[in-house]
Each structure stands twice: as structure tokens, then as C-alpha cells.
Design a protein around this motif. Sequence first.
Motif, mmCIF file in Angstrom:
data_model
loop_
_atom_site.group_PDB
_atom_site.id
_atom_site.type_symbol
_atom_site.label_atom_id
_atom_site.label_comp_id
_atom_site.label_asym_id
_atom_site.label_seq_id
_atom_site.Cartn_x
_atom_site.Cartn_y
_atom_site.Cartn_z
ATOM 1 N N LEU A 166 0.768 -1.220 -0.197
ATOM 2 C CA LEU A 166 0.021 0.003 0.077
ATOM 3 C C LEU A 166 0.831 1.173 0.014
ATOM 4 O O LEU A 166 1.599 1.393 0.955
ATOM 5 N N ALA B 202 -6.571 2.552 4.562
ATOM 6 C CA ALA B 202 -5.346 1.556 4.962
ATOM 7 C C ALA B 202 -5.442 0.971 6.109
ATOM 8 O O ALA B 202 -4.856 -0.238 6.459
ATOM 9 N N VAL C 52 3.295 -1.098 4.146
ATOM 10 C CA VAL C 52 2.699 0.290 3.755
ATOM 11 C C VAL C 52 3.837 1.121 3.730
ATOM 12 O O VAL C 52 4.769 1.310 4.493
#
Length: 317
Positions: A26, A39, A99
Motif C-alpha cells: 500500500l 489503509a 505500507v
Amino acid sequence: MLQLFKSSYEALRELPLSVPEKGAWLNLINPKIEELNAAAVITGAPLDFLRAALDEEERSRTEIEENCLLVITNIPVMRGVDSYDTLPLSIILTPDYIVTVCLENNRVLSDFCPTNAKYFSTFKRTRFLFQLLYKSATYYLTYLKQINKRTDEIERQLRKSMQNRELFQLMELQKGYTFFSASLRSNGIVLEKLLRLRLNNQLQHLIKVYEEDEDLLEDVIIENKQAIEMVEMYNHILNGMMDTFASVISNNLNMVMKFLASMTIILSIPTMVASFFGMNVPLPFGLEQSFGFGYILVLSVTGASVAAFALWRKDMF
């Protein structure tokens, strides 16, 4: 902006946010609060971790909370020809996702694109983390070489003409060295902490570190130390060069002032002679009025010549 990517057969494909898959990456660039919440729901990462890199003054650090590892590193960015800065980049590792959060697009993240998909894998989270850190360290070295090359160009310009523009450019480059030095040192602390965590097996429950991953982390540490040494060396050279040119400019100013003072003394002699004989003072040796101007002119030139010769012997110009 929130994007979801996943490696597949040496290719990188973008996934819809509605169908996340394990092992995905992400990437959030200057995200909105809705994207941060999305997220957090997908990865299970704490919202504080996701917001950490949105502060421009955030320092490099690592933090472990539950099943998440937060690594904040400062990456180099180029704002202009002579303007360099650093920007916080947070990398969050969860059991299933990796992420990245940053305030703006940058070259470090841009290199992890479909074109270079065969060199990294999103599901190999540990290696991907170290690759991001390694890429950041290499860009530090690249920008440092660019700054040094730019410094040499400005130095050549300063040798021909002393202008404020070149000095301001050097000051801007010096600011870049200062930002790089502070960021590299804090990044080094983060890398050393990651190495200690690995040696103490404190991340075994979260990430797997293979032998090639350890080698990559050591390479990152070496590159970071090399960048620190280059910053110190180039900054020392730049400081010395600015001090030298400041002395040269001051010396040039002194030479100009000496020349102007000498010319003032020389020109004051004809003025003094003309002023003296202009106050109804009779000319000596019984010279007639018709020869007065020539006499005064000869006397003035002679006096100015004697003064100029004396000042020249004193190395005043």
C-alpha cells in the motif's frame, strides 16, 4: 493518493482497494483522512503509524506495536538546481502487508515501478524494506556528487567574477549539506537499531530475515556511513571555500579603497594649488598675468606627479 500493488511473476500489478490481497504493498502519497482510515482497516496498522510521516519535521525512528513495525527514514529530495532537502518516509510492516507513507512523490518510491518489478517482490516484506532503505542511501550519494559538481562550477564562476549570486548559491548548497548530515545520522541510528533487533530475534514473530537480507542490511549501513563521510568532507571543503572567497572579496575591497584613497590624494594637490592662487595671491618671480595659468598648471602637475610616484613606491596602487 492510495494505491495497492502486488508482485506477480516478476511483474507489478495494481489491485482495486475493494479486493486487497495478502502480500500487497500500500503506497500512500499525501493521503486524505479517508485513505488513512481505509489503509488502517485493510492492514490493521495503527492510525498513529500511518500519520507519522505526514509531519515534515518527523525524525527517523523505529517503533514496534503489537504486530506492526514502524520505520521512519528521511529520504533526500531535490527541490531545484541548488536546493536540496529531506523528507520523512514511513515504512510499516504488518504480518500480511507493507505500507509506505510520504507527503509527496519522490524518486525513491518511483524506482519501485512496473519497469523494475523483477528486482523486488512486495510479498518479501523484509527485503522490500531493506531495498527501500538501500535506494534512499544510494540517492544520498548521488545527490552529494551532484552538489559537489555544482560547487566546482560555482567556484569557477567566482574565480572570474565576484558576485553575490554565486555566494547565495553556495549558501543554498550548504543548507543541503546540513539537512543531509542531520538526516543521515538519524538514519544511521535507525539502521543500527534494526540490526540489533535482528540479532536479538525481536522481530522473528513479525518478519523473516534470510541471509541475503542480512547482507542487504549491512550494505545499507555501509552506504549510509559512506554518505555521512562524504557529507562531512564536502561540507568542510565548502566551508573552507566560502571563507577563502570571503577573504578574497575583502582583500579586493581593500585594494579598491587604497586606489581610491591614492587618487583622492593625487587630485587634491592640483585643487589645493589652484585654490591658493585663486585668492588674489600675486604670482612669484614677477611673472605676468598672461603666464599665470601655465605656471599654476605646471606646478599642479608636478606636485601631483611627485605624490603619485611616492604612493606608487608605497605600493598604494
